[in-house]
Design a protein around this motif. Structure first.
Motif, PDB file in Angstrom:
ATOM      1  N   GLY A   1      -1.736  12.302   8.324  1.00  0.00           N
ATOM      2  CA  GLY A   1      -1.126  13.453   8.979  1.00  0.00           C
ATOM      3  C   GLY A   1      -0.039  13.001   9.934  1.00  0.00           C
ATOM      4  N   PRO A   2       0.431  13.927  10.797  1.00  0.00           N
ATOM      5  CA  PRO A   2       1.593  13.662  11.638  1.00  0.00           C
ATOM      6  C   PRO A   2       1.273  13.120  13.029  1.00  0.00           C
ATOM      7  N   LEU A   3      -0.003  12.878  13.333  1.00  0.00           N
ATOM      8  CA  LEU A   3      -0.339  12.456  14.695  1.00  0.00           C
ATOM      9  C   LEU A   3      -0.010  10.974  14.892  1.00  0.00           C
ATOM     10  N   TYR A  54      -4.743  20.797  19.542  1.00  0.00           N
ATOM     11  CA  TYR A  54      -3.753  20.738  20.633  1.00  0.00           C
ATOM     12  C   TYR A  54      -3.015  19.404  20.737  1.00  0.00           C
ATOM     13  N   PHE A  55      -3.617  18.343  20.230  1.00  0.00           N
ATOM     14  CA  PHE A  55      -3.010  17.019  20.386  1.00  0.00           C
ATOM     15  C   PHE A  55      -1.660  16.971  19.653  1.00  0.00           C
ATOM     16  N   LEU A  56      -0.622  16.608  20.357  1.00  0.00           N
ATOM     17  CA  LEU A  56       0.742  16.469  19.826  1.00  0.00           C
ATOM     18  C   LEU A  56       1.493  17.798  19.678  1.00  0.00           C
ATOM     19  N   CYS A  57       0.826  18.920  20.004  1.00  0.00           N
ATOM     20  CA  CYS A  57       1.529  20.212  20.042  1.00  0.00           C
ATOM     21  C   CYS A  57       2.164  20.631  18.711  1.00  0.00           C
ATOM     22  N   HIS A  58       1.449  20.381  17.632  1.00  0.00           N
ATOM     23  CA  HIS A  58       1.905  20.914  16.344  1.00  0.00           C
ATOM     24  C   HIS A  58       1.439  22.366  16.220  1.00  0.00           C
ATOM     25  N   GLU A  59       1.851  23.042  15.148  1.00  0.00           N
ATOM     26  CA  GLU A  59       1.397  24.423  14.975  1.00  0.00           C
ATOM     27  C   GLU A  59      -0.069  24.443  14.500  1.00  0.00           C
ATOM     28  N   LEU A  60      -0.751  25.572  14.789  1.00  0.00           N
ATOM     29  CA  LEU A  60      -2.119  25.770  14.293  1.00  0.00           C
ATOM     30  C   LEU A  60      -2.049  26.125  12.803  1.00  0.00           C
ATOM     31  N   ALA A  61      -3.105  25.760  12.057  1.00  0.00           N
ATOM     32  CA  ALA A  61      -3.144  26.112  10.626  1.00  0.00           C
ATOM     33  C   ALA A  61      -3.341  27.621  10.476  1.00  0.00           C
ATOM     34  N   GLY A  62      -2.834  28.169   9.382  1.00  0.00           N
ATOM     35  CA  GLY A  62      -3.118  29.567   9.061  1.00  0.00           C
ATOM     36  C   GLY A  62      -4.479  29.689   8.393  1.00  0.00           C
ATOM     37  N   GLU A  63      -4.957  30.930   8.248  1.00  0.00           N
ATOM     38  CA  GLU A  63      -6.203  31.177   7.511  1.00  0.00           C
ATOM     39  C   GLU A  63      -5.999  32.397   6.611  1.00  0.00           C
ATOM     40  N   GLU A  95       0.857  -1.201   0.000  1.00  0.00           N
ATOM     41  CA  GLU A  95       0.000   0.000   0.000  1.00  0.00           C
ATOM     42  C   GLU A  95       0.891   1.247   0.000  1.00  0.00           C
ATOM     43  N   SER A  96       0.440   2.290  -0.712  1.00  0.00           N
ATOM     44  CA  SER A  96       1.242   3.519  -0.815  1.00  0.00           C
ATOM     45  C   SER A  96       0.674   4.612   0.081  1.00  0.00           C
ATOM     46  N   PHE A  97       1.590   5.278   0.763  1.00  0.00           N
ATOM     47  CA  PHE A  97       1.196   6.332   1.711  1.00  0.00           C
ATOM     48  C   PHE A  97       1.868   7.650   1.351  1.00  0.00           C
ATOM     49  N   LEU A  98       1.145   8.743   1.568  1.00  0.00           N
ATOM     50  CA  LEU A  98       1.747  10.078   1.571  1.00  0.00           C
ATOM     51  C   LEU A  98       1.537  10.615   2.980  1.00  0.00           C
ATOM     52  N   LEU A  99       2.620  11.012   3.634  1.00  0.00           N
ATOM     53  CA  LEU A  99       2.530  11.546   4.999  1.00  0.00           C
ATOM     54  C   LEU A  99       2.738  13.058   4.951  1.00  0.00           C
ATOM     55  N   CYS A 100       1.793  13.789   5.516  1.00  0.00           N
ATOM     56  CA  CYS A 100       1.810  15.255   5.392  1.00  0.00           C
ATOM     57  C   CYS A 100       2.093  15.915   6.734  1.00  0.00           C
ATOM     58  N   ASN A 101       2.470  17.203   6.683  1.00  0.00           N
ATOM     59  CA  ASN A 101       2.671  17.899   7.952  1.00  0.00           C
ATOM     60  C   ASN A 101       1.353  18.349   8.567  1.00  0.00           C
ATOM     61  N   GLY A 102       0.263  18.368   7.780  1.00  0.00           N
ATOM     62  CA  GLY A 102      -1.065  18.667   8.328  1.00  0.00           C
ATOM     63  C   GLY A 102      -1.907  17.412   8.368  1.00  0.00           C
ATOM     64  N   GLY A 103      -2.859  17.377   9.259  1.00  0.00           N
ATOM     65  CA  GLY A 103      -3.740  16.210   9.381  1.00  0.00           C
ATOM     66  C   GLY A 103      -4.899  16.539  10.286  1.00  0.00           C
ATOM     67  N   SER A 104      -5.271  15.572  11.134  1.00  0.00           N
ATOM     68  CA  SER A 104      -6.474  15.747  11.974  1.00  0.00           C
ATOM     69  C   SER A 104      -6.344  16.890  12.972  1.00  0.00           C
ATOM     70  N   GLN A 105      -5.109  17.313  13.268  1.00  0.00           N
ATOM     71  CA  GLN A 105      -4.993  18.464  14.186  1.00  0.00           C
ATOM     72  C   GLN A 105      -5.574  19.714  13.532  1.00  0.00           C
ATOM     73  N   HIS A 106      -5.671  19.707  12.194  1.00  0.00           N
ATOM     74  CA  HIS A 106      -6.217  20.868  11.475  1.00  0.00           C
ATOM     75  C   HIS A 106      -7.595  20.591  10.892  1.00  0.00           C
ATOM     76  N   MET A 107      -7.979  19.305  10.821  1.00  0.00           N
ATOM     77  CA  MET A 107      -9.173  18.956  10.054  1.00  0.00           C
ATOM     78  C   MET A 107      -9.609  17.558  10.509  1.00  0.00           C
ATOM     79  N   VAL A 108     -10.495  17.498  11.493  1.00  0.00           N
ATOM     80  CA  VAL A 108     -10.769  16.186  12.095  1.00  0.00           C
ATOM     81  C   VAL A 108     -11.964  15.464  11.468  1.00  0.00           C
ATOM     82  N   ARG A 109     -12.714  16.190  10.622  1.00  0.00           N
ATOM     83  CA  ARG A 109     -13.937  15.604  10.084  1.00  0.00           C
ATOM     84  C   ARG A 109     -13.722  14.251   9.377  1.00  0.00           C
TER      85      ARG A 109
END
Ligand SMILES: Cc1ncc(COP(=O)(O)O)c(C=O)c1O
Length: 395
Positions: free
Chosen positions: A324-326, A364-373, A282-296
């Motif tokens: 994501g990174p969590l 807040y989980f894992l203390c990553h940065e908040l997303a910009g807007e 299986e192929s994965f792409l791991l990103c710096n953003g994930g559920s900490q920014h978008m949990v839906r």
């Protein structure tokens, strides 16, 4: 959503991290087009309470539905008229009610007898009457599934056992009925059936309780597609079902509180691929953003549509699981068909994120940065929120 890919790429470089982009021009044009005879529209702030979004909503003629003290403060801050603020929510804190009465709000959705008595207490203290819509929970199987419960037993509104014996309270004016149990419905025919049933029940209920049905509030529920960027129900297809609901209910006005349909298609979330790996085929792409920014996606198991912004990637598509990174397997943004040569440093853009995106996250989980807007308007960017390191909120 019409922000060109190159502009999203440029903004990522300027933001210095994952961010949400909102196309305010397209959002404003859409909102201004939503009109129907006898229909009053409220914006459900829970979908996206960003002040630039609220201002766009206000300019388009919407009133505001607030379900918390924070949302109330936010709409007051942008200068919303308190007479055009409706208080909703299954739990209304004392601080929320106190602030609402002090600000001069006049419309409340009551979800229980206990709320009626608390509202009476605050209205008496303020020395003025207020208008009440009674939220009813229907026991009716429409056949449609829904994130809001549909026919499941939920904690929202008055259960049938509480429909009778409405208390006569000196400062409460019973003005209408509110029913909302079916969310993100993508078929006008299904919405028509649901609304007709609601209208019948509201008519019978207000007759039985002896008040005039000045208002029938159908909540939200108009759907957008999570398969196709920009996809949503045609507003014109809803005009006839809305007119029918109003006729059946004999209601003075129909109200709706729109969230997803109002702003969902006008937001995009952009994040960067940090790693590509294969695990047991299986192929994965791991990103710096994930559920900490978008949990839906993790919550409801429905992804936002995803594309690779790197125009140099054109090989045949292949399935990738995007994570994501969590440190939890739950942090999956979905499985997508993306160019086979997608690679580290590519940017991925998720569309349909204007509603239930930034604030439906677990930052807040894992203390990553908040997303910009960022807001896109007249072909220009405005940075509304900087990407913020955890040091700003960790105590
Ligand atoms: C009471 C109420 N009204 C309106 C909405 C907005 O619904 P939608 O996003 O489907 O338009 C919600 C969403 O949960 C809600 O709870």
């Amino acid at each position: 959503m019409s922000i060109p890919a190159q502009n999203l790429t440029d903004a990522y470089a300027r933001a210095g991290g994952s961010f949400y982009a909102y196309d305010l021009d397209a959002m404003g044009a859409h909102l201004s087009s939503l009109k129907a005879e006898g229909l009053r529209l409220w914006y459900a702030c829970k979908a996206n309470p960003l002040s630039a979004v609220l201002e766009c909503v206000k300019e388009s003629g919407f009133s505001f539905d607030v379900a918390s003290l924070g949302e109330l403060e936010q709409v007051l801050k942008i200068g919303a008229d308190p007479k055009r603020i409706l208080l909703t929510g299954p739990v209304k804190s004392d601080a929320f009610l106190l602030r609402a009465f002090a600000a001069g709000t006049e419309w409340f959705v009551a979800e229980s007898h206990a709320q009626l008595h608390r509202l009476e207490k605050y209205a008496a203290a303020a020395g003025r009457p207020v208008n009440i819509l009674l939220r009813l929970q229907l026991d009716w199987d429409s056949g449609a599934k829904s994130v809001l419960g549909g026919n499941k037993i939920t904690a929202f509104g008055l259960g049938v056992e509480d429909w009778g014996n409405l208390p006569a309270l000196a400062h409460l004016r019973y003005r209408g009925v509110h029913v909302f149990q079916w969310g993100n419905v993508l078929s006008a025919a299904t919405l028509g059936e649901v609304w007709k049933r609601i209208a019948e029940v509201a008519r019978q209920y207000s007759d039985a309780q002896g008040f005039a049905l000045d208002v029938l509030d159908l909540g939200g529920g108009i759907g957008i597609s999570y398969e196709e960027p920009g996809g949503m129900l045609e507003w014109e297809s809803l005009l006839e079902p809305l007119a029918e609901a109003r006729r059946v209910a004999g209601a003075g006005e129909l109200w709706m509180e729109l969230g997803r349909y109002a702003v969902g298609p006008f937001g995009t979330y952009v994040t960067k691929v940090m790693e590509k790996k294969n695990v047991r085929g299986e192929s994965f792409l791991l990103c710096n953003g994930g559920s900490q920014h978008m949990v839906r996606p993790a919550l409801v198991k429905e992804s936002f549509p995803c594309r690779n912004l790197n125009s140099a990637r054109s090989r045949p598509a292949k399935k990738f699981h995007v994570h994501g990174p969590l440190c939890t397997a739950l942090d999956c943004l979905g499985s997508f068909s993306l160019p086979e040569d997608s690679a580290e440093e590519d940017l991925l853009a998720f569309s349909q994120c204007g509603a239930y995106g930034f604030t439906e996250s677990m930052p807040y989980f894992l203390c990553h940065e908040l997303a910009g807007e960022w807001a896109w308007q007249n072909g220009n960017w405005r940075e509304l929120r900087k990407v913020e390191a955890a040091g700003s909120w960790l105590r």
